[in-house]
Scaffold this motif. Structure first.
Motif, PDB file in Angstrom:
ATOM      1  N   ARG A   1       0.816  -1.207   0.000  1.00 56.35           N
ATOM      2  CA  ARG A   1       0.000   0.000   0.000  1.00 56.35           C
ATOM      3  C   ARG A   1       0.849   1.255   0.000  1.00 56.35           C
ATOM      4  N   THR A   2       2.176   1.112   0.184  1.00 59.11           N
ATOM      5  CA  THR A   2       3.068   2.262   0.162  1.00 59.11           C
ATOM      6  C   THR A   2       3.505   2.624  -1.246  1.00 59.11           C
ATOM      7  N   PHE A   3       2.891   2.025  -2.269  1.00 61.57           N
ATOM      8  CA  PHE A   3       3.292   2.303  -3.654  1.00 61.57           C
ATOM      9  C   PHE A   3       3.185   3.775  -3.989  1.00 61.57           C
ATOM     10  N   SER A   4       2.285   4.471  -3.299  1.00 66.30           N
ATOM     11  CA  SER A   4       2.140   5.899  -3.540  1.00 66.30           C
ATOM     12  C   SER A   4       3.372   6.689  -3.099  1.00 66.30           C
ATOM     13  N   ASP A   5       4.277   6.069  -2.357  1.00 64.54           N
ATOM     14  CA  ASP A   5       5.526   6.695  -1.951  1.00 64.54           C
ATOM     15  C   ASP A   5       6.616   6.532  -2.996  1.00 64.54           C
ATOM     16  N   TYR A   6       6.309   5.860  -4.102  1.00 60.22           N
ATOM     17  CA  TYR A   6       7.289   5.575  -5.138  1.00 60.22           C
ATOM     18  C   TYR A   6       6.932   6.257  -6.459  1.00 60.22           C
ATOM     19  N   ILE A   7       7.958   6.661  -7.175  1.00 56.20           N
ATOM     20  CA  ILE A   7       7.814   7.001  -8.585  1.00 56.20           C
ATOM     21  C   ILE A   7       7.492   5.701  -9.324  1.00 56.20           C
ATOM     22  N   GLY A   8       6.551   5.747 -10.257  1.00 54.29           N
ATOM     23  CA  GLY A   8       6.224   4.566 -11.048  1.00 54.29           C
ATOM     24  C   GLY A   8       6.600   4.804 -12.502  1.00 54.29           C
TER      25      GLY A   8
ATOM     26  N   SER B   1      -0.143   6.879 -16.367  1.00 59.02           N
ATOM     27  CA  SER B   1      -1.004   7.413 -15.317  1.00 59.02           C
ATOM     28  C   SER B   1      -0.951   6.456 -14.126  1.00 59.02           C
ATOM     29  N   ARG B   2      -1.549   6.872 -13.012  1.00 62.19           N
ATOM     30  CA  ARG B   2      -1.573   5.988 -11.860  1.00 62.19           C
ATOM     31  C   ARG B   2      -2.850   6.189 -11.054  1.00 62.19           C
ATOM     32  N   ASP B   3      -3.230   5.129 -10.352  1.00 62.51           N
ATOM     33  CA  ASP B   3      -4.368   5.152  -9.444  1.00 62.51           C
ATOM     34  C   ASP B   3      -3.852   4.642  -8.107  1.00 62.51           C
ATOM     35  N   ASN B   4      -3.531   5.544  -7.206  1.00 61.23           N
ATOM     36  CA  ASN B   4      -2.921   5.126  -5.940  1.00 61.23           C
ATOM     37  C   ASN B   4      -3.896   4.340  -5.058  1.00 61.23           C
ATOM     38  N   ALA B   5      -5.177   4.575  -5.231  1.00 58.91           N
ATOM     39  CA  ALA B   5      -6.152   3.807  -4.454  1.00 58.91           C
ATOM     40  C   ALA B   5      -6.097   2.324  -4.814  1.00 58.91           C
TER      41      ALA B   5
ATOM     42  N   ALA C   1       9.926   0.964 -10.197  1.00 57.84           N
ATOM     43  CA  ALA C   1       9.594   1.865  -9.096  1.00 57.84           C
ATOM     44  C   ALA C   1      10.868   2.334  -8.409  1.00 57.84           C
ATOM     45  N   GLY C   2      10.843   3.567  -7.949  1.00 56.66           N
ATOM     46  CA  GLY C   2      11.993   4.121  -7.256  1.00 56.66           C
ATOM     47  C   GLY C   2      11.577   5.293  -6.396  1.00 56.66           C
ATOM     48  N   ARG C   3      12.459   5.691  -5.502  1.00 56.06           N
ATOM     49  CA  ARG C   3      12.152   6.800  -4.600  1.00 56.06           C
ATOM     50  C   ARG C   3      12.341   8.142  -5.281  1.00 56.06           C
ATOM     51  N   ARG C   4      13.176   8.177  -6.335  1.00 57.47           N
ATOM     52  CA  ARG C   4      13.413   9.423  -7.060  1.00 57.47           C
ATOM     53  C   ARG C   4      13.006   9.248  -8.509  1.00 57.47           C
ATOM     54  N   PHE C   5      12.710  10.370  -9.184  1.00 52.54           N
ATOM     55  CA  PHE C   5      12.360  10.331 -10.596  1.00 52.54           C
ATOM     56  C   PHE C   5      13.513   9.710 -11.367  1.00 52.54           C
ATOM     57  N   PHE C   6      13.218   8.777 -12.276  1.00 46.49           N
ATOM     58  CA  PHE C   6      14.279   8.040 -12.957  1.00 46.49           C
ATOM     59  C   PHE C   6      14.105   8.078 -14.465  1.00 46.49           C
ATOM     60  N   GLN C   7      15.239   7.931 -15.140  1.00 53.03           N
ATOM     61  CA  GLN C   7      15.265   7.728 -16.581  1.00 53.03           C
ATOM     62  C   GLN C   7      16.327   6.712 -16.969  1.00 53.03           C
ATOM     63  N   THR C   8      17.023   6.162 -15.964  1.00 52.04           N
ATOM     64  CA  THR C   8      18.010   5.112 -16.227  1.00 52.04           C
ATOM     65  C   THR C   8      17.745   3.932 -15.304  1.00 52.04           C
TER      66      THR C   8
ATOM     67  N   ALA D   1       8.668   5.678 -19.828  1.00 52.82           N
ATOM     68  CA  ALA D   1       7.855   6.723 -19.197  1.00 52.82           C
ATOM     69  C   ALA D   1       7.907   6.584 -17.686  1.00 52.82           C
ATOM     70  N   ALA D   2       7.635   7.707 -16.995  1.00 49.16           N
ATOM     71  CA  ALA D   2       7.570   7.694 -15.541  1.00 49.16           C
ATOM     72  C   ALA D   2       6.536   8.713 -15.080  1.00 49.16           C
ATOM     73  N   VAL D   3       5.993   8.466 -13.890  1.00 51.08           N
ATOM     74  CA  VAL D   3       4.976   9.362 -13.312  1.00 51.08           C
ATOM     75  C   VAL D   3       5.304   9.575 -11.839  1.00 51.08           C
ATOM     76  N   ASN D   4       5.057  10.790 -11.347  1.00 45.08           N
ATOM     77  CA  ASN D   4       5.421  11.090  -9.962  1.00 45.08           C
ATOM     78  C   ASN D   4       4.403  10.513  -8.988  1.00 45.08           C
ATOM     79  N   PHE D   5       4.611  10.792  -7.708  1.00 47.99           N
ATOM     80  CA  PHE D   5       3.816  10.167  -6.647  1.00 47.99           C
ATOM     81  C   PHE D   5       2.322  10.435  -6.801  1.00 47.99           C
ATOM     82  N   TYR D   6       1.991  11.645  -7.251  1.00 51.00           N
ATOM     83  CA  TYR D   6       0.588  12.054  -7.289  1.00 51.00           C
ATOM     84  C   TYR D   6      -0.043  11.928  -8.672  1.00 51.00           C
TER      85      TYR D   6
END
Length: 122
Positions: free
Chosen positions: A27-34, A71-75, A98-105, A49-54
């Protein structure tokens, strides 16, 4: 780290569409960049592609801009990749990331899914 499971790959004709999903068991996936990477046979894994927490900020590989939407659905602990106007060069195994920071590599990714195959026939 999070456990990621992809779905939605398959075979499609050029010009068609597919929607990939990536669901995390935590359920902590919303804490990660996807995000998504892809790897074609004989080639290195590349950022798609990547999307931020929100879900309010996104980044794309140049060649997919205007065709793919992340896109993402945190629910639902899920990240999506809508792929339209698919081309034969989009054929690859697509990996959720998934990562804690925005990624491109790949170096910046903390967790990977098992991959889902996308094949575009011309």
């Amino acid at each position: 780290q999070v456990h990621l499971v992809e779905s939605g790959g398959g075979l499609v004709q050029a010009g068609g569409s597919l929607r990939l999903s990536c669901t995390a068991s935590e359920r902590t996936f919303s804490d990660y960049i996807g995000g998504w990477f892809r790897q074609a046979p004989g080639k290195e894994r590349e950022f798609v592609a990547a999307v931020n927490f929100y879900g309010t900020s996104t980044s794309y590989k140049d060649s997919v801009k205007g065709r793919f939407t992340i896109s993402r659905d945190n629910a639902k602990n899920t990240v999506f990749l809508q792929m339209n106007s698919l081309k034969s060069e989009d054929t690859a195994t697509y990996y959720c990331a998934a990562g804690r920071r925005f990624f491109q590599t790949t170096r910046e990714v903390e967790s990977w899914g098992q991959g889902t195959q996308v094949t575009v026939s011309s």
